[in-house]
Scaffold this motif. Sequence first.
Motif, PDB file in Angstrom:
ATOM      1  N   VAL A   1      32.630 -15.355  36.054  1.00  0.00           N
ATOM      2  CA  VAL A   1      31.991 -16.053  37.166  1.00  0.00           C
ATOM      3  C   VAL A   1      31.519 -17.406  36.661  1.00  0.00           C
ATOM      4  N   LEU A   2      31.988 -18.457  37.298  1.00  0.00           N
ATOM      5  CA  LEU A   2      31.694 -19.816  36.857  1.00  0.00           C
ATOM      6  C   LEU A   2      30.894 -20.575  37.897  1.00  0.00           C
ATOM      7  N   THR A   3      30.056 -21.464  37.410  1.00  0.00           N
ATOM      8  CA  THR A   3      29.386 -22.439  38.260  1.00  0.00           C
ATOM      9  C   THR A   3      29.241 -23.731  37.460  1.00  0.00           C
ATOM     10  N   GLY A   4      28.937 -24.809  38.157  1.00  0.00           N
ATOM     11  CA  GLY A   4      28.722 -26.071  37.472  1.00  0.00           C
ATOM     12  C   GLY A   4      27.249 -26.416  37.411  1.00  0.00           C
ATOM     13  N   ASP A   5      26.859 -27.217  36.426  1.00  0.00           N
ATOM     14  CA  ASP A   5      25.440 -27.550  36.307  1.00  0.00           C
ATOM     15  C   ASP A   5      25.023 -28.648  37.284  1.00  0.00           C
ATOM     16  N   ARG A   6      25.994 -29.178  38.061  1.00  0.00           N
ATOM     17  CA  ARG A   6      25.677 -30.197  39.061  1.00  0.00           C
ATOM     18  C   ARG A   6      25.845 -29.663  40.486  1.00  0.00           C
TER      19      ARG A   6
ATOM     20  N   PRO B   1      21.482 -25.298  43.754  1.00  0.00           N
ATOM     21  CA  PRO B   1      20.819 -24.094  43.221  1.00  0.00           C
ATOM     22  C   PRO B   1      21.230 -22.827  43.964  1.00  0.00           C
ATOM     23  N   MET B   2      21.509 -22.934  45.255  1.00  0.00           N
ATOM     24  CA  MET B   2      21.936 -21.766  46.031  1.00  0.00           C
ATOM     25  C   MET B   2      23.211 -21.171  45.449  1.00  0.00           C
ATOM     26  N   LEU B   3      24.185 -22.022  45.131  1.00  0.00           N
ATOM     27  CA  LEU B   3      25.443 -21.532  44.583  1.00  0.00           C
ATOM     28  C   LEU B   3      25.253 -20.943  43.197  1.00  0.00           C
ATOM     29  N   THR B   4      24.371 -21.539  42.413  1.00  0.00           N
ATOM     30  CA  THR B   4      24.085 -20.983  41.088  1.00  0.00           C
ATOM     31  C   THR B   4      23.460 -19.605  41.213  1.00  0.00           C
ATOM     32  N   ARG B   5      22.510 -19.451  42.145  1.00  0.00           N
ATOM     33  CA  ARG B   5      21.899 -18.136  42.354  1.00  0.00           C
ATOM     34  C   ARG B   5      22.941 -17.111  42.788  1.00  0.00           C
ATOM     35  N   GLY B   6      23.826 -17.513  43.678  1.00  0.00           N
ATOM     36  CA  GLY B   6      24.855 -16.596  44.141  1.00  0.00           C
ATOM     37  C   GLY B   6      25.805 -16.184  43.038  1.00  0.00           C
ATOM     38  N   ALA B   7      26.185 -17.142  42.195  1.00  0.00           N
ATOM     39  CA  ALA B   7      27.102 -16.839  41.097  1.00  0.00           C
ATOM     40  C   ALA B   7      26.454 -15.893  40.077  1.00  0.00           C
ATOM     41  N   LYS B   8      25.209 -16.147  39.740  1.00  0.00           N
ATOM     42  CA  LYS B   8      24.511 -15.268  38.800  1.00  0.00           C
ATOM     43  C   LYS B   8      24.343 -13.861  39.381  1.00  0.00           C
ATOM     44  N   ALA B   9      24.067 -13.792  40.678  1.00  0.00           N
ATOM     45  CA  ALA B   9      23.928 -12.485  41.321  1.00  0.00           C
ATOM     46  C   ALA B   9      25.247 -11.727  41.293  1.00  0.00           C
ATOM     47  N   ALA B  10      26.357 -12.441  41.498  1.00  0.00           N
ATOM     48  CA  ALA B  10      27.667 -11.796  41.456  1.00  0.00           C
ATOM     49  C   ALA B  10      27.940 -11.228  40.065  1.00  0.00           C
ATOM     50  N   ALA B  11      27.676 -12.032  39.037  1.00  0.00           N
ATOM     51  CA  ALA B  11      27.916 -11.572  37.674  1.00  0.00           C
ATOM     52  C   ALA B  11      27.068 -10.342  37.347  1.00  0.00           C
ATOM     53  N   ALA B  12      25.840 -10.325  37.851  1.00  0.00           N
ATOM     54  CA  ALA B  12      24.956  -9.191  37.580  1.00  0.00           C
ATOM     55  C   ALA B  12      25.391  -7.930  38.314  1.00  0.00           C
ATOM     56  N   ALA B  13      26.011  -8.096  39.483  1.00  0.00           N
ATOM     57  CA  ALA B  13      26.386  -6.944  40.300  1.00  0.00           C
ATOM     58  C   ALA B  13      27.714  -6.324  39.872  1.00  0.00           C
TER      59      ALA B  13
ATOM     60  N   THR C   1      31.210 -11.820  33.121  1.00  0.00           N
ATOM     61  CA  THR C   1      30.550 -12.817  32.290  1.00  0.00           C
ATOM     62  C   THR C   1      30.249 -14.027  33.147  1.00  0.00           C
ATOM     63  N   PHE C   2      29.054 -14.577  32.986  1.00  0.00           N
ATOM     64  CA  PHE C   2      28.661 -15.786  33.721  1.00  0.00           C
ATOM     65  C   PHE C   2      28.676 -16.972  32.765  1.00  0.00           C
ATOM     66  N   ALA C   3      29.185 -18.108  33.261  1.00  0.00           N
ATOM     67  CA  ALA C   3      29.162 -19.328  32.457  1.00  0.00           C
ATOM     68  C   ALA C   3      28.917 -20.521  33.365  1.00  0.00           C
ATOM     69  N   GLU C   4      28.154 -21.485  32.864  1.00  0.00           N
ATOM     70  CA  GLU C   4      27.874 -22.721  33.588  1.00  0.00           C
ATOM     71  C   GLU C   4      28.603 -23.863  32.904  1.00  0.00           C
ATOM     72  N   LEU C   5      29.356 -24.624  33.688  1.00  0.00           N
ATOM     73  CA  LEU C   5      30.161 -25.708  33.139  1.00  0.00           C
ATOM     74  C   LEU C   5      29.419 -27.034  33.249  1.00  0.00           C
ATOM     75  N   PRO C   6      29.288 -27.773  32.165  1.00  0.00           N
ATOM     76  CA  PRO C   6      28.576 -29.060  32.201  1.00  0.00           C
ATOM     77  C   PRO C   6      29.376 -30.116  32.960  1.00  0.00           C
ATOM     78  N   GLY C   7      28.658 -30.924  33.744  1.00  0.00           N
ATOM     79  CA  GLY C   7      29.284 -32.035  34.440  1.00  0.00           C
ATOM     80  C   GLY C   7      30.139 -31.640  35.628  1.00  0.00           C
ATOM     81  N   VAL C   8      29.953 -30.435  36.143  1.00  0.00           N
ATOM     82  CA  VAL C   8      30.802 -29.921  37.220  1.00  0.00           C
ATOM     83  C   VAL C   8      29.954 -29.627  38.461  1.00  0.00           C
ATOM     84  N   SER C   9      30.475 -30.040  39.615  1.00  0.00           N
ATOM     85  CA  SER C   9      29.855 -29.733  40.898  1.00  0.00           C
ATOM     86  C   SER C   9      30.760 -28.761  41.653  1.00  0.00           C
TER      87      SER C   9
END
Length: 272
Positions: free
Chosen positions: A219-224, A227-239, A244-252
């Motif tokens: 499950v990927l998200t960008g650091d740009r 916050p709603m999408l980041t919360r959703g992505a982390k929730a998906a990875a946890a469920a 594995t969850f990862a945040e990509l630098p410089g990505v929207s």
Amino acid sequence: MQTVTSADGTTIAYDRVGDGTAGTVILIGGAFSYREYTTMVELAQTLATDFGLTVLNYDRRGRGDSADSPGVYDVANEIADIAALVEAAGGQAALFGWSSGAALALLAAREVAGVTAVVAFEPPFVVDPKDHVPPKNLADKLHPMIAADKRNKTVRYYMTKAMGMPWLMVSAMRLTPFWKNLAATSNSTAHDWAVMRPFMLGKSLDPADWSEVKVPVLVLTGDRTSPMLTRGAKAAAAALPDATFAELPGVSHNPKISILAPAIGDFLTATP
């Protein structure tokens, strides 16, 4: 362009990019996305060239060169479309999904035999009631707009009410050359809503809903991104059972392929 026929008889168009030996991945776009969208084309080419993957880049039903099922908006049909593509790939393929396409990829992984892995980029799950929660009657207004072929109105309605984009931002987009592409794919948004409706309620994801996803998931998200999408992505990875969850630098939410593609390619080529 090649085609497959889905279980309900709908024709689904796709491009096969590359002929690598590292496996096959099917690209699943989000709302308003289509196979000839520049980002999808660049991603397909990069995964094929740099990672030796065979890539199937397809038009979800109701978009581009794929046929539609007007008035019938059932996520089971889109899952069947993916099953037909997996069969066309030789019976095994990984899935990459972007936005609502990420949610669709995860749903398909529960049911489609032959799915080997999933990369889910920013599935727009709304898990916090403080975030934008779409109205419960969204389909009651969206479906008549589509039936009447009011494409510009459909774009504005879906972007503001389903996706939570500010009205002024959407109004400004109306002045850009890209608006015509949004309008062209607007009637397919009912399919996106069929996928997302149960998971945009401002409630936690239930792990029981995802227990049948037996394959590895990134499950990927960008650091740009929002916050709603980041919360959703982390929730998906946890469920998910194996995620594995990862945040990509410089990505929207509109990703840089130079950063996104290596994350996808490295994961898929390392997954048996």
